[in-house]
Scaffold this active site. Structure first.
Site, PDB file in Angstrom:
ATOM      1  N   ASN A   1       9.620   3.027  10.964  1.00 56.90           N
ATOM      2  CA  ASN A   1       9.658   3.124   9.505  1.00 56.90           C
ATOM      3  C   ASN A   1       9.245   4.543   9.131  1.00 56.90           C
ATOM      4  O   ASN A   1       8.072   4.889   9.153  1.00 56.90           O
ATOM      5  CB  ASN A   1       8.681   2.092   8.911  1.00 56.90           C
ATOM      6  CG  ASN A   1       8.551   2.245   7.404  1.00 56.90           C
ATOM      7  OD1 ASN A   1       9.369   2.910   6.765  1.00 56.90           O
ATOM      8  ND2 ASN A   1       7.523   1.622   6.839  1.00 56.90           N
TER       9      ASN A   1
ATOM     10  N   LYS B   1       9.447   5.960   6.264  1.00 59.36           N
ATOM     11  CA  LYS B   1       8.981   6.111   4.880  1.00 59.36           C
ATOM     12  C   LYS B   1       9.706   7.300   4.227  1.00 59.36           C
ATOM     13  O   LYS B   1      10.883   7.510   4.515  1.00 59.36           O
ATOM     14  CB  LYS B   1       7.454   6.256   4.859  1.00 59.36           C
ATOM     15  CG  LYS B   1       6.798   5.156   5.708  1.00 59.36           C
ATOM     16  CD  LYS B   1       5.318   5.074   5.581  1.00 59.36           C
ATOM     17  CE  LYS B   1       4.817   3.939   6.465  1.00 59.36           C
ATOM     18  NZ  LYS B   1       3.412   3.683   6.353  1.00 59.36           N
TER      19      LYS B   1
ATOM     20  N   HIS C   1       7.414  -4.184   2.045  1.00 56.56           N
ATOM     21  CA  HIS C   1       6.403  -3.346   2.701  1.00 56.56           C
ATOM     22  C   HIS C   1       5.197  -3.188   1.776  1.00 56.56           C
ATOM     23  O   HIS C   1       5.360  -3.153   0.547  1.00 56.56           O
ATOM     24  CB  HIS C   1       7.001  -1.977   3.048  1.00 56.56           C
ATOM     25  CG  HIS C   1       6.074  -1.158   3.888  1.00 56.56           C
ATOM     26  ND1 HIS C   1       5.062  -0.419   3.341  1.00 56.56           N
ATOM     27  CD2 HIS C   1       5.972  -1.019   5.224  1.00 56.56           C
ATOM     28  CE1 HIS C   1       4.374   0.161   4.320  1.00 56.56           C
ATOM     29  NE2 HIS C   1       4.912  -0.189   5.471  1.00 56.56           N
TER      30      HIS C   1
ATOM     31  N   GLU D   1       3.513  -0.746   0.888  1.00 53.53           N
ATOM     32  CA  GLU D   1       3.573   0.371  -0.067  1.00 53.53           C
ATOM     33  C   GLU D   1       4.449   0.013  -1.267  1.00 53.53           C
ATOM     34  O   GLU D   1       4.197   0.444  -2.397  1.00 53.53           O
ATOM     35  CB  GLU D   1       4.071   1.638   0.650  1.00 53.53           C
ATOM     36  CG  GLU D   1       2.967   2.198   1.543  1.00 53.53           C
ATOM     37  CD  GLU D   1       3.445   2.786   2.850  1.00 53.53           C
ATOM     38  OE1 GLU D   1       4.620   3.158   2.967  1.00 53.53           O
ATOM     39  OE2 GLU D   1       2.610   2.878   3.781  1.00 53.53           O
TER      40      GLU D   1
ATOM     41  N   GLU E   1       1.469  -6.853   8.838  1.00 52.95           N
ATOM     42  CA  GLU E   1       0.860  -5.530   8.713  1.00 52.95           C
ATOM     43  C   GLU E   1      -0.355  -5.611   7.805  1.00 52.95           C
ATOM     44  O   GLU E   1      -0.219  -5.575   6.571  1.00 52.95           O
ATOM     45  CB  GLU E   1       1.856  -4.540   8.102  1.00 52.95           C
ATOM     46  CG  GLU E   1       3.089  -4.299   8.937  1.00 52.95           C
ATOM     47  CD  GLU E   1       3.733  -2.967   8.588  1.00 52.95           C
ATOM     48  OE1 GLU E   1       3.848  -2.124   9.484  1.00 52.95           O
ATOM     49  OE2 GLU E   1       4.110  -2.761   7.428  1.00 52.95           O
TER      50      GLU E   1
ATOM     51  N   GLY F   1      -1.542   3.406   8.501  1.00 51.10           N
ATOM     52  CA  GLY F   1      -1.786   4.836   8.344  1.00 51.10           C
ATOM     53  C   GLY F   1      -3.245   5.234   8.397  1.00 51.10           C
ATOM     54  O   GLY F   1      -3.604   6.342   8.005  1.00 51.10           O
TER      55      GLY F   1
ATOM     56  N   SER G   1      -1.026   1.337  12.427  1.00 50.19           N
ATOM     57  CA  SER G   1      -1.644   2.254  13.398  1.00 50.19           C
ATOM     58  C   SER G   1      -1.265   1.952  14.849  1.00 50.19           C
ATOM     59  O   SER G   1      -2.081   2.096  15.754  1.00 50.19           O
ATOM     60  CB  SER G   1      -3.164   2.277  13.214  1.00 50.19           C
ATOM     61  OG  SER G   1      -3.476   2.786  11.926  1.00 50.19           O
TER      62      SER G   1
END
Ligand code: PGA
Length: 255
Positions: free
Chosen positions: A8, A10, A94, A96, A166, A172, A212
């Site tokens: 991914n 992003k 996702h 985000e 996730e 991240g 991560s």
């Protein structure tokens, strides 16, 4: 079932950068045998990525889609437009998108149905925030997110679906979940999905761990009984580190 490792990216990479990455990993794909590898560039880099992956078994994914086929939806992209570019997978929900861009469970559900209708395989993302975990709400959140996306969905249409667990606090941050926590969440996700779609269907579902993941820790996750791959952000941006990660995953399961 083959494990599935998805990159991914992003909001990273121009078309030229994406093409260079895709050419590089397709040169090394012999060493990924037995692993489904998916690259999810930003929309703008999909055509260049597709071109660079020509003749390779590596698949193309998008990071989002809208649910309508066409119309006055400025800035949105329809599932068939992705199909038109050779896209096979689409990341949906996702964290985000949920937490920064305000996507709710209802929108994720509509996107998932639209993706399936057009023959795209969703990578449905679910996971709790740090405060939800601290409050002991992880199971409740997973139950809500997975059920909202899958309840009463036609189980045949949903066959092959991928769900990425996730935990938001692991994305991240360099702070991955412990393998024990990843396993219990992935097992729960499979159980909820089975309850939504009818038992037996979970046989065709794959649950990824994401947050991560890197070459050094992927082996711990893909060896877990309920985990069949990973969704990778930061460590998927360089062809070399992504390639090492795939090889490490493959070695961990064939050991
Ligand atoms: P990360 O991101 O690997 O950089 O933690 C994962 C993701 O957001 O899918």
């Amino acid at each position: 079932m083959e494990m599935i490792i998805a990159a991914n990216w992003k909001m990273h990479k121009t078309s030229a950068e994406a093409a260079a990455f895709c050419s590089e990993i397709s040169r090394q794909e012999e060493s990924y045998r037995g692993v489904d590898v998916v690259v999810c560039p930003p929309f703008t880099a999909l055509p260049a990525s597709k071109e660079a992956l020509k003749g390779s078994a590596i698949k193309l994914g998008a990071q989002n889609t809208y649910w309508e086929d066409k119309g006055a939806f400025t800035g949105e992209i329809a599932p068939f437009m992705l199909k038109d570019l050779g896209v096979e997978y689409v990341i949906l929900g996702h964290s985000e998108r949920r937490h920064i861009l305000g996507e709710d469970d209802g929108a994720v559900r509509r996107k998932l149905e639209a993706a399936l209708k057009h023959g795209l395989t969703p990578i449905l993302c679910v996971g709790e925030t740090e405060s939800e975990r601290t409050r002991g709400e992880t199971e409740k959140v997973l139950e809500r997110q997975v059920s909202a996306a899958l309840k009463d969905l036609d189980s045949k249409a949903a066959a092959g679906l991928v769900i990425a667990y996730e935990p938001v606090w692991a994305i991240g941050t360099g702070k991955a979940a412990s393998p024990a926590d990843a396993e219990s969440a992935a097992a729960l996700v499979l159980q909820i999905a089975g309850a939504c779609l009818g038992s037996g269907v979970e046989q065709s579902l794959r649950v990824q761990y994401g947050g991560s993941v890197k070459a050094e820790n992927i082996g711990e996750f893909v060896s877990l009984p309920s985990v069949s791959g990973a969704l990778v952000g930061g460590a998927s941006l360089e062809a070399d580190s992504f390639s090492k990660l795939i090889v490490a995953a493959r070695e961990a399961v064939t050991r």
